[in-house]
Design an enzyme around this catalytic site. Structure first.
Site, short mmCIF file in Angstrom:
data_model
loop_
_atom_site.label_atom_id
_atom_site.label_comp_id
_atom_site.label_asym_id
_atom_site.label_seq_id
_atom_site.Cartn_x
_atom_site.Cartn_y
_atom_site.Cartn_z
N VAL A 205 -122.86 -49.45 -31.58
CA VAL A 205 -124.17 -48.84 -31.89
C VAL A 205 -125.10 -48.94 -30.69
O VAL A 205 -125.77 -47.97 -30.33
CB VAL A 205 -124.80 -49.49 -33.13
CG1 VAL A 205 -126.21 -48.99 -33.35
CG2 VAL A 205 -123.93 -49.23 -34.36
N CYS A 206 -125.14 -50.10 -30.06
CA CYS A 206 -126.01 -50.27 -28.89
C CYS A 206 -125.58 -49.36 -27.75
O CYS A 206 -126.42 -48.80 -27.05
CB CYS A 206 -126.00 -51.72 -28.42
SG CYS A 206 -126.67 -52.86 -29.63
N GLY A 207 -124.28 -49.20 -27.59
CA GLY A 207 -123.78 -48.31 -26.54
C GLY A 207 -124.25 -46.88 -26.73
O GLY A 207 -124.64 -46.21 -25.78
N LEU B 146 -128.13 -46.80 -25.97
CA LEU B 146 -128.44 -46.88 -24.54
C LEU B 146 -127.94 -45.67 -23.78
O LEU B 146 -128.57 -45.23 -22.82
CB LEU B 146 -127.89 -48.18 -23.96
CG LEU B 146 -128.53 -49.47 -24.53
CD1 LEU B 146 -127.88 -50.69 -23.90
CD2 LEU B 146 -130.03 -49.49 -24.34
#
Length: 91
Positions: free
Chosen positions: A44-46, A49
């Site tokens: 999810v963070c990937g 970002l």
């Protein structure tokens, strides 16, 4: 508790490389986007970002610098940023 809209963020200093630190005050006179994310390498963070990376020109149009902040260490940030070709600062 979130800060009320319009409240100036308190100054802070965090490492960006093993021998360099970044302070919020380094960006005086610019808009700063603080993006807090849980961890490098998480799916999810990937995605989050990667989207910010694609939008960097739009941020620059508003004289804004992006600082992405998580609990991961400097070496992890360096590997992650290089692998994903990020063009913003990971703290």
């Amino acid at each position: 508790m979130p800060l009320p809209i319009g409240t100036k963020a308190p100054d802070f200093t965090l490492p960006t490389t093993p021998d360099q630190k970044v302070s919020l005050s380094d960006f005086k006179g610019r808009n700063v986007i603080l993006a807090f994310y849980p961890a490098d390498w998480s799916p999810v963070c990937g995605d989050q970002l990667a989207l910010y990376n694609e939008m960097r020109e739009q941020f620059e149009n508003f004289n804004a610098s992006l600082l992405a902040i998580s609990v991961d260490g400097i070496w992890c940030h360096l590997a992650y940023g290089k692998d994903r070709n990020f063009h913003f600062t990971l703290l």
